[in-house]
Design a protein around this motif. Structure first.
Motif, PDB file in Angstrom:
ATOM      1  N   GLN A 240       0.831  -1.204   0.000  1.00 41.29           N
ATOM      2  CA  GLN A 240       0.000   0.000   0.000  1.00 41.29           C
ATOM      3  C   GLN A 240       0.869   1.259   0.000  1.00 41.29           C
ATOM      4  N   ASN A 241       1.932   1.209   0.798  1.00 41.85           N
ATOM      5  CA  ASN A 241       2.844   2.360   0.857  1.00 41.85           C
ATOM      6  C   ASN A 241       3.533   2.601  -0.477  1.00 41.85           C
ATOM      7  N   LYS A 242       3.888   1.494  -1.157  1.00 43.38           N
ATOM      8  CA  LYS A 242       4.526   1.621  -2.474  1.00 43.38           C
ATOM      9  C   LYS A 242       3.577   2.263  -3.475  1.00 43.38           C
ATOM     10  N   SER A 243       2.315   1.871  -3.434  1.00 40.28           N
ATOM     11  CA  SER A 243       1.324   2.456  -4.338  1.00 40.28           C
ATOM     12  C   SER A 243       1.153   3.948  -4.060  1.00 40.28           C
ATOM     13  N   LEU A 244       1.149   4.296  -2.777  1.00 38.19           N
ATOM     14  CA  LEU A 244       1.012   5.697  -2.396  1.00 38.19           C
ATOM     15  C   LEU A 244       2.225   6.499  -2.863  1.00 38.19           C
ATOM     16  N   GLN A 245       3.432   5.937  -2.702  1.00 35.35           N
ATOM     17  CA  GLN A 245       4.647   6.621  -3.141  1.00 35.35           C
ATOM     18  C   GLN A 245       4.647   6.822  -4.658  1.00 35.35           C
ATOM     19  N   ASP A 246       4.169   5.824  -5.394  1.00 33.47           N
ATOM     20  CA  ASP A 246       4.072   5.949  -6.851  1.00 33.47           C
ATOM     21  C   ASP A 246       3.124   7.078  -7.235  1.00 33.47           C
ATOM     22  N   ALA A 247       2.013   7.190  -6.503  1.00 32.72           N
ATOM     23  CA  ALA A 247       1.054   8.259  -6.777  1.00 32.72           C
ATOM     24  C   ALA A 247       1.669   9.629  -6.499  1.00 32.72           C
ATOM     25  N   ILE A 248       2.443   9.714  -5.410  1.00 30.73           N
ATOM     26  CA  ILE A 248       3.120  10.966  -5.069  1.00 30.73           C
ATOM     27  C   ILE A 248       4.134  11.337  -6.145  1.00 30.73           C
ATOM     28  N   ASP A 249       4.909  10.364  -6.589  1.00 33.36           N
ATOM     29  CA  ASP A 249       5.924  10.619  -7.619  1.00 33.36           C
ATOM     30  C   ASP A 249       5.285  11.096  -8.920  1.00 33.36           C
ATOM     31  N   SER A 250       4.174  10.461  -9.289  1.00 36.24           N
ATOM     32  CA  SER A 250       3.483  10.840 -10.527  1.00 36.24           C
ATOM     33  C   SER A 250       2.933  12.264 -10.434  1.00 36.24           C
ATOM     34  N   LEU A 251       2.320  12.568  -9.290  1.00 33.47           N
ATOM     35  CA  LEU A 251       1.765  13.909  -9.087  1.00 33.47           C
ATOM     36  C   LEU A 251       2.875  14.959  -9.047  1.00 33.47           C
ATOM     37  N   GLN A 252       4.004  14.607  -8.408  1.00 36.80           N
ATOM     38  CA  GLN A 252       5.139  15.529  -8.339  1.00 36.80           C
ATOM     39  C   GLN A 252       5.695  15.818  -9.735  1.00 36.80           C
ATOM     40  N   SER A 253       5.739  14.809 -10.582  1.00 36.78           N
ATOM     41  CA  SER A 253       6.227  14.983 -11.945  1.00 36.78           C
ATOM     42  C   SER A 253       5.338  15.951 -12.725  1.00 36.78           C
ATOM     43  N   ASP A 254       4.024  15.786 -12.598  1.00 38.30           N
ATOM     44  CA  ASP A 254       3.091  16.697 -13.265  1.00 38.30           C
ATOM     45  C   ASP A 254       3.226  18.120 -12.725  1.00 38.30           C
ATOM     46  N   TYR A 255       3.410  18.212 -11.428  1.00 46.69           N
ATOM     47  CA  TYR A 255       3.581  19.510 -10.763  1.00 46.69           C
ATOM     48  C   TYR A 255       4.845  20.208 -11.260  1.00 46.69           C
ATOM     49  N   ASP A 256       5.936  19.457 -11.351  1.00 47.98           N
ATOM     50  CA  ASP A 256       7.202  20.023 -11.812  1.00 47.98           C
ATOM     51  C   ASP A 256       7.107  20.485 -13.268  1.00 47.98           C
ATOM     52  N   ASP A 257       6.403  19.724 -14.090  1.00 48.90           N
ATOM     53  CA  ASP A 257       6.220  20.108 -15.498  1.00 48.90           C
ATOM     54  C   ASP A 257       5.474  21.437 -15.604  1.00 48.90           C
ATOM     55  N   LEU A 258       4.428  21.595 -14.791  1.00 51.23           N
ATOM     56  CA  LEU A 258       3.654  22.830 -14.818  1.00 51.23           C
ATOM     57  C   LEU A 258       4.482  24.002 -14.320  1.00 51.23           C
ATOM     58  N   ARG A 259       5.273  23.773 -13.277  1.00 50.18           N
ATOM     59  CA  ARG A 259       6.146  24.827 -12.745  1.00 50.18           C
ATOM     60  C   ARG A 259       7.167  25.266 -13.789  1.00 50.18           C
ATOM     61  N   GLN A 260       7.742  24.309 -14.499  1.00 54.31           N
ATOM     62  CA  GLN A 260       8.731  24.634 -15.520  1.00 54.31           C
ATOM     63  C   GLN A 260       8.096  25.406 -16.674  1.00 54.31           C
ATOM     64  N   THR A 261       6.887  24.998 -17.066  1.00 59.99           N
ATOM     65  CA  THR A 261       6.174  25.703 -18.131  1.00 59.99           C
ATOM     66  C   THR A 261       5.894  27.148 -17.720  1.00 59.99           C
ATOM     67  N   ARG A 262       5.500  27.330 -16.477  1.00 56.50           N
ATOM     68  CA  ARG A 262       5.230  28.678 -15.962  1.00 56.50           C
ATOM     69  C   ARG A 262       6.507  29.523 -15.940  1.00 56.50           C
ATOM     70  N   LYS A 263       7.605  28.930 -15.494  1.00 58.30           N
ATOM     71  CA  LYS A 263       8.887  29.658 -15.471  1.00 58.30           C
ATOM     72  C   LYS A 263       9.296  30.076 -16.879  1.00 58.30           C
ATOM     73  N   THR A 264       9.152  29.159 -17.849  1.00 60.10           N
ATOM     74  CA  THR A 264       9.493  29.474 -19.240  1.00 60.10           C
ATOM     75  C   THR A 264       8.637  30.624 -19.758  1.00 60.10           C
ATOM     76  N   TYR A 265       7.369  30.638 -19.373  1.00 62.75           N
ATOM     77  CA  TYR A 265       6.448  31.717 -19.777  1.00 62.75           C
ATOM     78  C   TYR A 265       6.954  33.069 -19.276  1.00 62.75           C
ATOM     79  N   PHE A 266       7.352  33.132 -18.007  1.00 55.58           N
ATOM     80  CA  PHE A 266       7.853  34.397 -17.454  1.00 55.58           C
ATOM     81  C   PHE A 266       9.195  34.781 -18.083  1.00 55.58           C
TER      82      PHE A 266
END
Length: 282
Positions: A240-266
């Motif tokens: 269960q913990n492994k599944s939760l960690q995978d979900a966190i990693d996936s969400l973090q990756s999407d979050y980082d992509d959006l942050r990078q896109t925003r930085k590039t925009y500025f």
């Protein structure tokens, strides 16, 4: 005489490299659109990169962007000296690669570049007053923040009054840097929905990490109570913990992509604004 654009940067030119040996599709296209002469090879050779690791190349790129956007740094550090420091780092003569996880000031220090940021002289009490006033929320994106930011860059205004201070997260503070406040707000107002998504990502990741930490402590306690490591119940918890960690990693990756896109925009908006003001861009 027709202006020329080269395929390589000024750092590579400092190394005495020949632009005709390297390709750069983006610069070639830009030169063609402006009817400038392009000096460079036609076919990209990936093995030609001095810094082989793509992530490290991104780190150097971010470091140079921080320098270009920081008036205090440009006033005190010559571009030629900066280039030599980067070359030493790239060649391994300096055991440090710029780190996006630390401040620009710390990166400069590690690169053996001296600078005085003392123009920013806001005392501890005023900083805490600003943090309390805005309830530790970034006034640009809405995420949690502790960075007291000068609306009008202190390098230009030398204004440390409370009216010129607001609260930012470390990311917005770094992106804004010496960008004029009016321009940053103008660009930021156009992406309000993206900023709201960033807040949701931050809140969701915070909740998931808190849950993961709770489960990790629970697992450690159960191992201690049972006195064994391998057990069907414990293995189920680990799964269960492994599944939760995978979900966190996936969400973090999407979050980082959006942050990078925003930085590039500025970054792009700031660069275009400076080009617009500078009639002679070459």
């Amino acid at each position: 005489m027709n202006p020329k654009l080269t395929s390589i940067c000024d750092i590579c030119i400092t190394r005495n490299l020949n632009p005709e040996d390297y390709a750069n599709d983006a610069v070639a296209t830009f030169a063609q659109s402006l009817l400038y002469t392009f000096v460079g090879a036609k076919k990209q050779d990936q093995s030609g990169f001095i810094v082989k690791n793509k992530k490290d190349r991104k780190k150097y790129e971010a470091f140079l962007q921080d320098y270009d956007g920081n008036e205090i740094a440009r006033q005190q550090i010559k571009r030629s000296d900066l280039n030599l420091a980067v070359i030493k780092s790239e060649d391994g003569k300096l055991n440090y690669v710029p780190n996006q996880g630390v401040t620009f000031e710390q990166n400069l220090k590690e690169m053996d570049l001296e600078i005085n940021f003392q123009l920013n002289e806001v005392d501890f009490i005023d900083r805490e007053r600003i943090r309390a006033k805005y309830k530790y929320r970034c006034q640009y994106c809405g995420r949690r923040g502790r960075s007291v930011d000068h609306k009008d860059p202190v390098s230009l205004s030398h204004n440390n009054s409370l009216d010129n201070l607001t609260l930012a997260c470390a990311e917005c503070n770094r992106i804004k840097s010496d960008m004029p406040y009016k321009l940053f707000i103008q660009l930021n107002d156009q992406i309000s929905e993206i900023n709201k998504k960033l807040v949701k990502y931050e809140d969701a990741l915070g909740t998931l990490r808190e849950e993961f930490e709770h489960r990790r402590r629970y697992l450690a306690a159960q191992v201690h109570l049972k006195g064994v490591i391998n057990d069907p119940e414990l293995n189920a918890i680990r799964k269960q913990n492994k599944s939760l960690q995978d979900a966190i990693d996936s969400l973090q990756s999407d979050y980082d992509d959006l942050r990078q896109t925003r930085k590039t925009y500025f970054d792009t908006g700031w660069r275009l604004a400076r080009i617009k003001e500078n009639k002679d861009i070459i």
